[in-house]
Design a protein around this motif. Structure first.
Motif, mmCIF file in Angstrom:
data_model
loop_
_atom_site.group_PDB
_atom_site.id
_atom_site.type_symbol
_atom_site.label_atom_id
_atom_site.label_comp_id
_atom_site.label_asym_id
_atom_site.label_seq_id
_atom_site.Cartn_x
_atom_site.Cartn_y
_atom_site.Cartn_z
ATOM 1 N N GLY A 73 74.119 71.672 70.291
ATOM 2 C CA GLY A 73 74.271 73.109 70.108
ATOM 3 C C GLY A 73 74.785 73.400 68.711
ATOM 4 N N SER A 74 75.105 74.664 68.480
ATOM 5 C CA SER A 74 75.488 75.114 67.140
ATOM 6 C C SER A 74 76.804 74.519 66.661
ATOM 7 C CB SER A 74 75.577 76.642 67.106
ATOM 8 O OG SER A 74 76.455 77.114 68.116
ATOM 9 N N GLN A 75 77.602 73.958 67.562
ATOM 10 C CA GLN A 75 78.870 73.345 67.154
ATOM 11 C C GLN A 75 78.726 71.847 66.882
ATOM 12 O OE1 GLN A 75 81.547 76.185 70.053
ATOM 13 N NE2 GLN A 75 82.453 74.254 69.464
ATOM 14 N N ARG A 76 77.567 71.260 67.167
ATOM 15 C CA ARG A 76 77.409 69.818 66.966
ATOM 16 C C ARG A 76 77.338 69.486 65.487
ATOM 17 N NH1 ARG A 76 72.121 66.554 67.057
ATOM 18 N NH2 ARG A 76 72.737 66.599 64.847
ATOM 19 N N PHE A 77 78.141 68.511 65.063
ATOM 20 C CA PHE A 77 78.163 68.109 63.659
ATOM 21 C C PHE A 77 76.801 67.535 63.260
ATOM 22 C CE2 PHE A 77 79.088 63.333 63.412
ATOM 23 C CZ PHE A 77 78.516 63.077 64.647
ATOM 24 N N PRO A 78 76.513 67.446 61.958
ATOM 25 C CA PRO A 78 75.192 67.002 61.520
ATOM 26 C C PRO A 78 74.988 65.499 61.544
ATOM 27 C CG PRO A 78 76.530 67.620 59.617
ATOM 28 C CD PRO A 78 77.320 67.997 60.834
ATOM 29 N N PRO B 298 90.412 70.496 85.487
ATOM 30 C CA PRO B 298 89.038 70.347 84.993
ATOM 31 C C PRO B 298 88.936 70.717 83.511
ATOM 32 C CG PRO B 298 89.059 71.539 87.075
ATOM 33 C CD PRO B 298 90.487 71.416 86.640
ATOM 34 N N ILE B 299 87.957 70.129 82.829
ATOM 35 C CA ILE B 299 87.692 70.553 81.449
ATOM 36 C C ILE B 299 86.743 71.742 81.424
ATOM 37 C CG2 ILE B 299 88.179 68.291 80.468
ATOM 38 C CD1 ILE B 299 85.149 67.856 80.204
ATOM 39 N N GLY B 300 86.171 72.103 82.566
ATOM 40 C CA GLY B 300 85.451 73.370 82.682
ATOM 41 C C GLY B 300 83.989 73.298 82.327
ATOM 42 N N THR B 301 83.538 74.306 81.612
ATOM 43 C CA THR B 301 82.131 74.441 81.247
ATOM 44 C C THR B 301 82.015 74.668 79.741
ATOM 45 O OG1 THR B 301 82.257 76.800 81.772
ATOM 46 C CG2 THR B 301 81.405 75.347 83.498
ATOM 47 N N PRO B 302 80.858 74.303 79.149
ATOM 48 C CA PRO B 302 80.689 74.486 77.710
ATOM 49 C C PRO B 302 80.721 75.949 77.305
ATOM 50 C CG PRO B 302 79.092 72.906 78.551
ATOM 51 C CD PRO B 302 79.739 73.548 79.743
ATOM 52 N N TYR B 303 81.064 76.181 76.031
ATOM 53 C CA TYR B 303 81.059 77.528 75.476
ATOM 54 C C TYR B 303 79.635 78.102 75.505
ATOM 55 C CZ TYR B 303 85.659 76.389 73.418
ATOM 56 O OH TYR B 303 86.961 76.032 73.224
ATOM 57 N N PRO B 304 79.512 79.417 75.481
ATOM 58 C CA PRO B 304 78.186 80.042 75.490
ATOM 59 C C PRO B 304 77.314 79.518 74.348
ATOM 60 C CG PRO B 304 79.890 81.698 75.819
ATOM 61 C CD PRO B 304 80.597 80.422 75.484
ATOM 62 N N GLY B 305 76.046 79.234 74.674
ATOM 63 C CA GLY B 305 75.107 78.774 73.660
ATOM 64 C C GLY B 305 75.132 77.280 73.422
ATOM 65 N N ALA C 250 81.850 78.488 62.250
ATOM 66 C CA ALA C 250 81.611 79.906 62.532
ATOM 67 C C ALA C 250 81.233 80.100 63.999
ATOM 68 C CB ALA C 250 80.518 80.452 61.619
ATOM 69 N N ALA C 251 80.402 79.197 64.530
ATOM 70 C CA ALA C 251 80.034 79.296 65.943
ATOM 71 C C ALA C 251 81.265 79.155 66.828
ATOM 72 C CB ALA C 251 78.998 78.221 66.280
ATOM 73 N N TYR C 252 82.151 78.256 66.443
ATOM 74 C CA TYR C 252 83.371 78.023 67.216
ATOM 75 C C TYR C 252 84.329 79.211 67.143
ATOM 76 C CZ TYR C 252 88.055 76.228 68.125
ATOM 77 O OH TYR C 252 89.341 76.076 68.585
ATOM 78 N N LEU C 253 84.647 79.657 65.930
ATOM 79 C CA LEU C 253 85.600 80.754 65.783
ATOM 80 C C LEU C 253 85.066 82.050 66.366
ATOM 81 C CD1 LEU C 253 86.886 80.094 62.139
ATOM 82 C CD2 LEU C 253 88.121 79.675 64.280
ATOM 83 N N GLY C 254 83.752 82.247 66.281
ATOM 84 C CA GLY C 254 83.158 83.456 66.846
ATOM 85 C C GLY C 254 83.363 83.579 68.343
ATOM 86 N N HIS C 255 83.604 82.451 68.991
ATOM 87 C CA HIS C 255 83.864 82.478 70.434
ATOM 88 C C HIS C 255 85.347 82.569 70.754
ATOM 89 C CE1 HIS C 255 83.639 81.646 74.695
ATOM 90 N NE2 HIS C 255 84.419 80.598 74.541
#
Length: 526
Positions: A363-368, A334-341, A183-188
């Motif tokens: 962050g919120s996208q990191r697996f458990p 470049p691979i750029g910068t991380p997504y917001p949050g 959800a964090a990923y798709l929301g971005h």
């Protein structure tokens, strides 16, 4: 004053279900193998899959393998498994069935939903439910499938899917991803790429490769159409884009490299494209330039992310004018910068912050954490603000821990990250992650092999080619390769196996891989 609790994030199936509710059959959800399915029709097929599973399986399954590809069954099956509140574990029909069996055992699957046309399914170590596209699209009237009951409550911490990557222990390594991670990923990404009704999204990735999650659910979460190519179409991207009127492209960079080599990327060749995304491998500036010229109406982004950080996790948008593109010094975008949050650290060999070193993320996208907790040791860091210490697995793994990507990066003055390669012996071939240790371990289990080293050496056109060097013998190299093909996908099988009396050692007593690479680094013959 009371504080209203935050609304729960959508579960993975919710992203599709909301679009099905909004669009019904007024919008096409899926084009595959000559079939055009509206949202309502695809939703009904997913219900059929869910009802069939419940009718033929004792109780609601928790984890279901999906052994199908580029078919109505593959996509309705994915949605049907989620519809049950179960976890999807994609399996690749192109991989040896023995590997799928290993994954089934590691994942603790309750059953496998499989394309009935595939051979030898009885050898899988779990129950198999065989279906075909015809079973879904033209079911017999005399045996209707019962409608599934309402979907059970699913927590954001529950697992949406589990993907298996090459593991250094000699067995596939399970990467579980939660509904909240997705959800964090798709929301971005959905709003970033302007996805919605009318968008036509490519689907170049197999379901065992996590960018397929973007293809499916960024499309379905926005009311767009997922347009699935044939395998031949993937090798002819310009024709596929034009014939199928693709607006949103996503693939590994090697697709662009092949098209460029075949001289298919003529200026203006793909006018329908609005967005072009590349991930899974380093994107060379030369390939990006040729693609950008062929798709002049497209915005091009390089995106990066290990499976453990949920599909992709950083972004770099190339300026419209190639004259403004950065010179990274290694010929890559470049691979750029991380997504917001999302948060990141760059750490040197001593675990201290640096401008060049290993990229660590949370962050919120990191697996458990890995499916087998034993795999977590050494793959995470605790960081006290000054220095990182490796997580040894003795305490709980928390969201505060930093995932070690194993990727070397350099941080530029503006904060943009440039990918410099791997810090270990892991690499990517055709976008798939390969642990050389897994191949080496399987070789040492073969009769006549005492020790084995697998190396990536440059091929004729610069692509990595796997070569194995073993000690022991006598052993037939052809028989060794045949044994590997029974357990490994084709991209992990070395091109050659050679024998030597002893492996060279460096001053520290370790195998001198650099010396071996130097001795083997001859480009492939034509």
């Amino acid at each position: 004053m009371s504080v209203r609790p935050e609304a729960p994030q959508p579960r993975l199936h919710d992203w599709f279900a909301r679009s099905a509710h909004r669009h019904g059959d007024g919008r096409t959800a899926l084009e595959v193998d000559g079939h055009h399915l509206g949202y309502a029709a695809l939703s009904a097929l997913a219900d059929t899959v869910a009802g069939t599973v419940l009718a033929r399986h004792a109780g609601r399954p928790a984890r279901v393998g999906l052994l199908a590809s580029r078919s109505v069954l593959a996509y309705a099956g994915y949605l049907g498994i989620l519809r049950l509140g179960a976890t999807v574990v994609p399996l690749n029909p192109a991989f040896p069935l023995a590997r799928s069996g290993d994954v089934a055992k590691e994942a603790g699957l309750d059953l496998v939903l499989a394309d009935a046309s595939l051979p030898d399914l009885d050898s899988l170590p779990v129950p198999v439910l065989r279906l075909t596209d015809r079973d879904l699209l033209d079911p017999p009237a005399e045996s209707p499938v019962p409608a599934p009951p309402p979907a059970p409550a699913v927590s954001g911490n529950d697992l949406a899917y589990i993907l298996f990557t090459s593991g250094s222990t000699g067995r596939p390594k399970g990467v579980p991803v939660t509904h909240d991670n997705v959800a964090a990923y798709l929301g971005h990404v959905i709003p970033r790429y302007g996805l919605g009704p009318g968008a036509r999204v490519s689907q170049t990735f197999d379901l065992t490769f996590d960018p397929s999650v973007y293809d499916m659910f960024a499309a379905w979460g926005s009311g767009a159409t997922l347009v699935v190519p044939t395998r031949d179409d993937v090798l002819s991207p310009v024709r596929y884009v034009n014939e199928r009127r693709i607006t949103h492209w996503n693939s590994v960079p090697s697709v662009a490299a092949i098209a460029m080599r075949l001289r298919a990327l003529k200026p203006g060749a793909m006018p329908t494209l609005r967005w072009s995304l590349f991930c899974g491998e380093a994107l060379k500036t030369a390939h990006a330039g040729a693609w950008a010229a062929a798709a002049p109406n497209s915005t091009l982004e390089n995106i990066y992310g290990p499976t453990e950080m949920t599909v992709t996790w950083t972004e770099y948008r190339l300026p419209a004018d190639p004259a403004d593109w950065p010179d990274t010094g290694n010929g890559t975008v470049p691979i750029g910068t991380p997504y917001p949050g999302q948060e990141h650290l760059v750490l040197d060999e001593d675990g201290r912050p640096a401008d060049e070193g290993e990229l660590c993320a949370r962050g919120s996208q990191r697996f458990p954490g890995y499916l087998d907790p034993a795999d977590d040791a050494g793959r995470f860091h605790a960081f006290d603000g000054r220095r990182a210490t490796a997580y040894d697995g003795s305490g709980p793994l928390t969201p505060e821990h930093w995932y070690r990507t194993g990727d070397r990066v350099r941080r530029q003055a503006d904060g943009t990250l440039v990918h410099l390669g791997r810090i270990d012996h892991q690499l990517k071939i055709h976008g798939y992650r390969v642990e050389l240790g897994e191949i080496e371990l399987l070789l040492t289990r073969q009769p006549g092999v005492t020790d084995a080293v697998v190396l990536a050496v440059p091929g004729r056109k610069g692509e990595p080619v796997l070569r194995a060097v073993c000690t022991g013998g006598p052993a037939d190299p052809a028989e060794l390769l045949d044994a590997l093909r029974e357990k490994l996908p084709a991209y992990m099988v070395p091109a050659t196996v050679g024998f030597t009396e002893a492996l060279p050692l460096n001053a520290n007593g370790k195998v001198d891989r650099a010396a071996l690479v130097a001795s083997l680094s001859r480009p492939e013959a034509a």
